[in-house]
Design a protein around this motif. Structure first.
Motif, PDB file in Angstrom:
ATOM      1  N   GLY A   1       0.777  -1.060  -0.244  1.00 47.29           N
ATOM      2  CA  GLY A   1       0.039  -0.134   0.036  1.00 47.29           C
ATOM      3  C   GLY A   1       0.951   1.108  -0.095  1.00 47.29           C
ATOM      4  O   GLY A   1       2.005   1.115   0.352  1.00 47.29           O
ATOM      5  N   ASP A   2       0.257   2.455  -0.351  1.00 49.33           N
ATOM      6  CA  ASP A   2       1.102   3.481  -0.157  1.00 49.33           C
ATOM      7  C   ASP A   2       0.085   4.664   0.585  1.00 49.33           C
ATOM      8  O   ASP A   2      -0.947   4.470   0.985  1.00 49.33           O
ATOM      9  N   GLU A   3       0.355   5.846   0.282  1.00 51.06           N
ATOM     10  CA  GLU A   3      -0.541   7.082   0.551  1.00 51.06           C
ATOM     11  C   GLU A   3      -1.806   7.035  -0.063  1.00 51.06           C
ATOM     12  O   GLU A   3      -2.001   6.386  -1.167  1.00 51.06           O
ATOM     13  N   GLY A   4      -2.711   7.793   0.693  1.00 54.25           N
ATOM     14  CA  GLY A   4      -3.979   7.926  -0.114  1.00 54.25           C
ATOM     15  C   GLY A   4      -4.966   6.919   0.202  1.00 54.25           C
ATOM     16  O   GLY A   4      -5.138   6.413   1.412  1.00 54.25           O
ATOM     17  N   PHE A   5      -5.621   6.203  -0.826  1.00 55.09           N
ATOM     18  CA  PHE A   5      -6.751   5.102  -0.519  1.00 55.09           C
ATOM     19  C   PHE A   5      -6.092   4.115   0.350  1.00 55.09           C
ATOM     20  O   PHE A   5      -6.991   3.808   1.176  1.00 55.09           O
ATOM     21  N   TRP A   6      -5.080   3.592   0.066  1.00 58.49           N
ATOM     22  CA  TRP A   6      -4.651   2.210   1.059  1.00 58.49           C
ATOM     23  C   TRP A   6      -4.355   2.676   2.442  1.00 58.49           C
ATOM     24  O   TRP A   6      -4.646   1.781   3.309  1.00 58.49           O
ATOM     25  N   LYS A   7      -4.146   3.905   2.723  1.00 60.25           N
ATOM     26  CA  LYS A   7      -4.309   4.309   4.353  1.00 60.25           C
ATOM     27  C   LYS A   7      -5.759   4.257   5.011  1.00 60.25           C
ATOM     28  O   LYS A   7      -5.853   3.575   5.969  1.00 60.25           O
ATOM     29  N   SER A   8      -6.480   4.849   4.105  1.00 57.50           N
ATOM     30  CA  SER A   8      -8.090   4.411   4.499  1.00 57.50           C
ATOM     31  C   SER A   8      -8.643   3.010   4.409  1.00 57.50           C
ATOM     32  O   SER A   8      -9.204   2.738   5.336  1.00 57.50           O
ATOM     33  N   PHE A   9      -7.953   2.534   3.549  1.00 53.05           N
ATOM     34  CA  PHE A   9      -8.435   0.869   3.415  1.00 53.05           C
ATOM     35  C   PHE A   9      -8.129   0.103   4.423  1.00 53.05           C
ATOM     36  O   PHE A   9      -8.951  -0.604   5.062  1.00 53.05           O
ATOM     37  N   ALA A  10      -6.853   0.263   5.223  1.00 51.88           N
ATOM     38  CA  ALA A  10      -6.364  -0.416   6.149  1.00 51.88           C
ATOM     39  C   ALA A  10      -7.271  -0.247   7.429  1.00 51.88           C
ATOM     40  O   ALA A  10      -7.507  -1.075   8.309  1.00 51.88           O
ATOM     41  N   ILE A  11      -8.009   0.969   7.669  1.00 53.05           N
ATOM     42  CA  ILE A  11      -9.013   1.131   8.551  1.00 53.05           C
ATOM     43  C   ILE A  11     -10.319   0.779   8.300  1.00 53.05           C
ATOM     44  O   ILE A  11     -10.954   0.066   9.179  1.00 53.05           O
ATOM     45  N   LEU A  12     -10.857   0.820   6.933  1.00 51.22           N
ATOM     46  CA  LEU A  12     -12.195   0.501   6.552  1.00 51.22           C
ATOM     47  C   LEU A  12     -12.519  -1.037   6.755  1.00 51.22           C
ATOM     48  O   LEU A  12     -13.626  -1.519   6.847  1.00 51.22           O
ATOM     49  N   ILE A  13     -11.259  -1.766   6.499  1.00 52.44           N
ATOM     50  CA  ILE A  13     -11.594  -3.197   6.483  1.00 52.44           C
ATOM     51  C   ILE A  13     -11.573  -3.753   7.905  1.00 52.44           C
ATOM     52  O   ILE A  13     -11.895  -4.936   8.203  1.00 52.44           O
ATOM     53  N   GLN A  14     -11.454  -3.017   8.919  1.00 47.26           N
ATOM     54  CA  GLN A  14     -11.465  -3.530  10.029  1.00 47.26           C
ATOM     55  C   GLN A  14     -12.893  -3.823  10.385  1.00 47.26           C
ATOM     56  O   GLN A  14     -13.425  -4.623  11.423  1.00 47.26           O
ATOM     57  N   LEU A  15     -14.119  -3.241   9.766  1.00 53.34           N
ATOM     58  CA  LEU A  15     -15.290  -3.471   9.904  1.00 53.34           C
ATOM     59  C   LEU A  15     -15.723  -5.165   9.570  1.00 53.34           C
ATOM     60  O   LEU A  15     -16.425  -5.698  10.459  1.00 53.34           O
ATOM     61  N   GLY A  16     -14.937  -5.707   8.736  1.00 49.26           N
ATOM     62  CA  GLY A  16     -15.021  -7.095   8.562  1.00 49.26           C
ATOM     63  C   GLY A  16     -14.584  -8.061   9.904  1.00 49.26           C
ATOM     64  O   GLY A  16     -15.497  -8.863  10.248  1.00 49.26           O
ATOM     65  N   ALA A  17     -13.455  -7.448  10.304  1.00 52.43           N
ATOM     66  CA  ALA A  17     -12.964  -8.100  11.658  1.00 52.43           C
ATOM     67  C   ALA A  17     -14.060  -7.810  12.792  1.00 52.43           C
ATOM     68  O   ALA A  17     -14.287  -8.894  13.577  1.00 52.43           O
ATOM     69  N   ILE A  18     -14.781  -6.804  12.806  1.00 53.97           N
ATOM     70  CA  ILE A  18     -15.634  -6.641  13.859  1.00 53.97           C
ATOM     71  C   ILE A  18     -17.046  -7.435  13.747  1.00 53.97           C
ATOM     72  O   ILE A  18     -17.351  -7.796  14.536  1.00 53.97           O
ATOM     73  N   LEU A  19     -17.211  -7.354  12.521  1.00 50.75           N
ATOM     74  CA  LEU A  19     -18.606  -8.306  12.330  1.00 50.75           C
ATOM     75  C   LEU A  19     -18.198  -9.656  12.677  1.00 50.75           C
ATOM     76  O   LEU A  19     -19.188 -10.573  12.975  1.00 50.75           O
ATOM     77  N   ALA A  20     -17.142 -10.337  12.657  1.00 49.38           N
ATOM     78  CA  ALA A  20     -16.713 -11.449  12.885  1.00 49.38           C
ATOM     79  C   ALA A  20     -17.204 -11.651  14.533  1.00 49.38           C
ATOM     80  O   ALA A  20     -17.591 -12.632  14.904  1.00 49.38           O
ATOM     81  N   ILE A  21     -16.863 -10.755  15.288  1.00 45.83           N
ATOM     82  CA  ILE A  21     -16.917 -10.766  16.571  1.00 45.83           C
ATOM     83  C   ILE A  21     -18.473 -10.783  17.037  1.00 45.83           C
ATOM     84  O   ILE A  21     -18.956 -11.533  17.774  1.00 45.83           O
ATOM     85  N   VAL A  22     -19.354  -9.955  16.143  1.00 45.40           N
ATOM     86  CA  VAL A  22     -20.942  -9.832  16.208  1.00 45.40           C
ATOM     87  C   VAL A  22     -21.365 -11.082  15.961  1.00 45.40           C
ATOM     88  O   VAL A  22     -22.182 -11.615  16.768  1.00 45.40           O
ATOM     89  N   ALA A  23     -21.026 -11.850  14.718  1.00 45.50           N
ATOM     90  CA  ALA A  23     -21.404 -13.032  14.609  1.00 45.50           C
ATOM     91  C   ALA A  23     -21.120 -14.203  15.515  1.00 45.50           C
ATOM     92  O   ALA A  23     -21.941 -14.947  15.938  1.00 45.50           O
TER      93      ALA A  23
END
Length: 268
Positions: free
Chosen positions: A39-61
């Motif tokens: 990854g690099d600056e810009g989108f990939w920095k946000s990407f690393a935060i945004l995909i955390q929601l997938g991990a969180i939904l694993a806990i919810v499940a």
């Protein structure tokens, strides 16, 4: 050149594996971006935060029935209401510190050198906590004292330093305050839900204007991969840490941090 799809898959795996282990997902993602060109600056920095929601939904499940029971029980059961209040109390310090100092922390501390030193120091702390003779008094994360929730929330703020580990900080704090290993790990999962959902909403809102359909597709890939990976890891982690403690994760931190420092010193 690595394709964006493969980058999304690899970052999703790293996020899912490291988010709930006391090894720092942010630190591993930053090092992966630096040393492997994921990854690099810009989108990939946000990407690393945004995909955390997938991990969180694993806990919810995984904890759906327990969480839904608490949510429904809060209408009539004071203990369930008290647990929800406890999670909010633990969540509040991160909100305050994030709003006041979040952008300064990112500007000053999001650096591979900081990550590596934090991994090593955190590993040493995990080794120390695992060796001392703690006498657990609390065995149910939903029944911790309210002041214990507050101190755990304050400890979570340390994880804003990349490499510290949100789960590591909260687990160590809970154990030092009297929680056993399993309940400490479980509360770190529960506290992650509001903490990481808040980070997701804030970052998505901040970067919404830059999102394209291609970006949304990559986020969806990372989201699904992190969800599946986190489901597998969380199930294995709880059983492992109950039986064996945190020594494996402590040495993992020390080894990764040391190798990172060597690579940085060599100009990699």
């Amino acid at each position: 050149m690595m394709s964006d799809t493969l980058r999304a898959v690899l970052l999703g795996i790293i996020e899912g594996v490291t988010e709930f282990l006391p090894v720092s997902s942010t630190g591993h993602l930053l090092l992966a971006e630096r040393f492997f060109g994921l990854g690099d600056e810009g989108f990939w920095k946000s990407f690393a935060i945004l995909i955390q929601l997938g991990a969180i939904l694993a806990i919810v499940a995984l904890y759906f029935f327990k969480l839904s029971r608490v949510a429904i029980g809060a209408l009539t059961n004071p203990d369930d209401r008290r647990f929800i209040i406890g999670v909010l109390i633990a969540f509040l310090p991160a909100v305050v510190v994030g709003l006041i100092a979040g952008k300064y922390i990112k500007a000053l501390l999001f650096d591979p050198w900081v990550v590596c030193f934090s991994l090593i120091v955190g590993g040493a702390i995990l080794l120390w906590v695992d060796q001392i003779d703690l006498k657990p008094r609390e065995h149910d994360a939903t029944r911790y004292p309210l002041m214990m929730y507050l101190w755990i929330g304050i400890a979570q703020c340390m994880a804003m330093i990349p490499g510290v580990s949100r789960s590591g900080a909260t687990i160590v704090a809970a154990m030092l305050l009297g929680g056993d290993k399993r309940s400490a790990a479980e509360f770190s999962f529960f506290l992650a839900i509001p903490t990481m959902v808040g980070a997701f909403v804030y970052d998505f809102y901040k970067s919404r204007a830059e999102m394209t359909s291609d970006h949304l597709g990559l986020i969806a890939i990372g989201f699904v991969v992190s969800f599946i990976t986190a489901m597998i890891v969380v199930k294995a982690f709880l059983g492992y840490v109950t039986r064996h403690g945190f020594v494996l994760f402590a040495w993992w931190r020390v080894i990764v941090g040391t190798l990172g420092l060597i690579a940085l010193a060599l100009g990699k």
